[in-house]
Design a protein around this motif. Structure first.
Motif, PDB file in Angstrom:
ATOM      1  N   SER A  51       0.832  -1.197   0.000  1.00 55.48           N
ATOM      2  CA  SER A  51       0.000   0.000   0.000  1.00 55.48           C
ATOM      3  C   SER A  51       0.868   1.248   0.000  1.00 55.48           C
ATOM      4  O   SER A  51       2.082   1.178   0.180  1.00 55.48           O
ATOM      5  N   GLY A  52       0.207   2.388  -0.196  1.00 61.48           N
ATOM      6  CA  GLY A  52       0.923   3.662  -0.190  1.00 61.48           C
ATOM      7  C   GLY A  52       0.504   4.489   1.013  1.00 61.48           C
ATOM      8  O   GLY A  52       0.335   3.958   2.103  1.00 61.48           O
ATOM      9  N   GLY A  53       0.323   5.811   0.773  1.00 62.58           N
ATOM     10  CA  GLY A  53      -0.005   6.695   1.897  1.00 62.58           C
ATOM     11  C   GLY A  53       1.246   7.026   2.672  1.00 62.58           C
ATOM     12  O   GLY A  53       2.358   7.040   2.122  1.00 62.58           O
ATOM     13  N   THR A  54       1.097   7.255   3.965  1.00 59.31           N
ATOM     14  CA  THR A  54       2.252   7.671   4.778  1.00 59.31           C
ATOM     15  C   THR A  54       2.787   6.554   5.669  1.00 59.31           C
ATOM     16  O   THR A  54       3.981   6.513   5.954  1.00 59.31           O
ATOM     17  N   ARG A  81      -3.103   6.514  -6.489  1.00 58.73           N
ATOM     18  CA  ARG A  81      -3.800   7.754  -6.851  1.00 58.73           C
ATOM     19  C   ARG A  81      -3.412   8.030  -8.298  1.00 58.73           C
ATOM     20  O   ARG A  81      -2.249   7.847  -8.677  1.00 58.73           O
ATOM     21  N   GLY A 143      -3.106  -0.953   4.020  1.00 55.96           N
ATOM     22  CA  GLY A 143      -3.164   0.125   5.001  1.00 55.96           C
ATOM     23  C   GLY A 143      -4.631   0.443   5.244  1.00 55.96           C
ATOM     24  O   GLY A 143      -5.523  -0.231   4.707  1.00 55.96           O
ATOM     25  N   MET A 144      -4.882   1.460   6.036  1.00 53.90           N
ATOM     26  CA  MET A 144      -6.280   1.853   6.284  1.00 53.90           C
ATOM     27  C   MET A 144      -6.335   3.338   6.597  1.00 53.90           C
ATOM     28  O   MET A 144      -5.482   3.847   7.344  1.00 53.90           O
ATOM     29  N   GLY A 145      -7.314   4.015   6.047  1.00 59.23           N
ATOM     30  CA  GLY A 145      -7.510   5.435   6.348  1.00 59.23           C
ATOM     31  C   GLY A 145      -8.433   5.605   7.553  1.00 59.23           C
ATOM     32  O   GLY A 145      -9.102   4.655   7.981  1.00 59.23           O
ATOM     33  N   ALA A 151      -7.081  -0.319   0.697  1.00 53.94           N
ATOM     34  CA  ALA A 151      -6.827  -0.214  -0.742  1.00 53.94           C
ATOM     35  C   ALA A 151      -7.454   1.127  -1.170  1.00 53.94           C
ATOM     36  O   ALA A 151      -7.323   2.113  -0.462  1.00 53.94           O
ATOM     37  N   LYS A 207      -6.310   5.176  14.454  1.00 54.18           N
ATOM     38  CA  LYS A 207      -6.583   4.059  13.524  1.00 54.18           C
ATOM     39  C   LYS A 207      -7.035   2.816  14.289  1.00 54.18           C
ATOM     40  O   LYS A 207      -7.870   2.053  13.794  1.00 54.18           O
TER      41      LYS A 207
HETATM   42  O1  LIG Z   1      -4.945   6.874   0.165  1.00 59.53           O
HETATM   43  C1  LIG Z   1      -4.404   5.942   0.724  1.00 59.53           C
HETATM   44  O2  LIG Z   1      -4.578   5.800   2.053  1.00 59.53           O
HETATM   45  C2  LIG Z   1      -4.342   4.575   2.745  1.00 59.53           C
HETATM   46  C3  LIG Z   1      -3.933   4.966   4.165  1.00 59.53           C
HETATM   47  O3  LIG Z   1      -2.861   5.899   4.095  1.00 59.53           O
HETATM   48  P1  LIG Z   1      -2.120   6.510   5.371  1.00 59.53           P
HETATM   49  O4  LIG Z   1      -1.456   7.753   4.869  1.00 59.53           O
HETATM   50  O5  LIG Z   1      -3.174   6.811   6.388  1.00 59.53           O
HETATM   51  O6  LIG Z   1      -1.155   5.472   5.834  1.00 59.53           O
HETATM   52  C4  LIG Z   1      -3.308   3.700   2.065  1.00 59.53           C
HETATM   53  O7  LIG Z   1      -3.324   2.409   2.616  1.00 59.53           O
HETATM   54  C5  LIG Z   1      -3.567   3.637   0.566  1.00 59.53           C
HETATM   55  O8  LIG Z   1      -2.629   2.825  -0.085  1.00 59.53           O
HETATM   56  C6  LIG Z   1      -3.489   5.029  -0.001  1.00 59.53           C
HETATM   57  O9  LIG Z   1      -3.699   5.061  -1.395  1.00 59.53           O
END
Ligand SMILES: O=C1O[C@H](COP(=O)(O)O)[C@@H](O)[C@H](O)[C@H]1O
Length: 245
Positions: A51-54, A81, A143-145, A151, A207
């Motif tokens: 996954s991406g995000g932070t 994205r 990951g999870m927002g 996803a 989270k």
């Molecule tokens: O937009 C996204 O968000 C989720 C969670 O990101 P985070 O910044 O809260 O760690 C992420 O798992 C997903 O890959 C990403 O596209």
């Protein structure tokens, strides 16, 4: 309902808790490396979707130095994205900067964004490329927002029913959701839950509270049903949840 009760009742997840984020990254990177090495040993190749995000930056740094046969590993994204790699919001840019370094620079990377293509064209081409891989994925890290999306399964996504459809034959789909910020591409639920090892990596109290709410709403049928619960519910094996404060 307490998390321990939910885990025992539903058998949809195992909770792995760590004292800090560094300890989590070391443990999860070690687990991923062991699984990828075993896959290379068994079938000459290994497939990893991240996954991406932070959240995964620290994990990626630790994973990139694991001594495995990276030249036999294909890495792709769980979701992207629809922005070019020059964007600070690009998940591919994060993977390139943090994971595909050091030993892991030898891995093959399959990005989802394609310059010069529309979202639908990229989805169709990406779907073909992913379907041509020796599936299933050996390892998928979700990951999870804070809204319970995982996803790019956003609660308000127009395509959510299809994304969560266990019979969906597509591997990759476009996503449109007002809350997402920009259009997206995402692996579909069947490809995710077919993984040999499926983990959810989350950090922080907020989270954990979202996760607890999602699982509790799912078990009781009360309150909004969040996408993360749908994925855990559909997984044939308990999902390994990795959490640190
Ligand atoms: O937009 C996204 O968000 C989720 C969670 O990101 P985070 O910044 O809260 O760690 C992420 O798992 C997903 O890959 C990403 O596209």
């Amino acid at each position: 309902m307490a998390r321990e009760q939910l885990s025992a009742m539903t058998e949809s997840f195992h909770w792995n808790e760590f004292a800090d984020r560094e300890a989590l990254a070391e443990a999860l990177a070690g687990r991923i490396a062991g699984l990828l090495s075993a896959a290379v040993e068994r079938r000459g190749t290994a497939l990893l979707a991240v996954s991406g995000g932070t959240t995964p930056a620290r994990l990626f740094e630790v994973l990139s130095n694991q001594p495995i046969a990276w030249d036999r590993v294909t890495v792709t994204l769980v979701d992207e994205r629809f922005v070019p790699p020059s964007s600070p919001r690009s998940n591919a840019a994060l993977v390139t900067a943090k994971l595909l370094q050091g030993r892991a620079a030898a891995a093959r990377f399959l990005p989802l964004f394609r310059r010069g293509e529309t979202l639908d064209e990229a989805a169709a081409d990406g779907d073909r490329e992913i379907a041509a891989l020796p599936l299933p994925f050996d390892v998928v890290i979700l990951g999870m927002g804070g809204d319970g999306h995982t996803a790019s399964f956003f609660p308000d996504a127009l395509e959510l029913p299809a994304l969560l459809d266990p019979e969906n034959s597509l591997a990759l789909m476009p996503v449109h959701a007002d809350s997402a910020g920009e259009p997206r591409l995402t692996l579909t639920l069947p490809r995710i839950v077919a993984a040999g090892f499926l983990a959810l990596h989350i950090e922080g109290d907020e989270k954990r509270a979202t996760f607890d709410k999602a699982m509790s709403n799912g078990a009781t049928g009360k309150g909004p049903q969040l996408p993360i619960h749908a994925v855990l519910d559909a997984s044939p094996r308990p999902v390994e949840v990795y959490w640190a404060p």
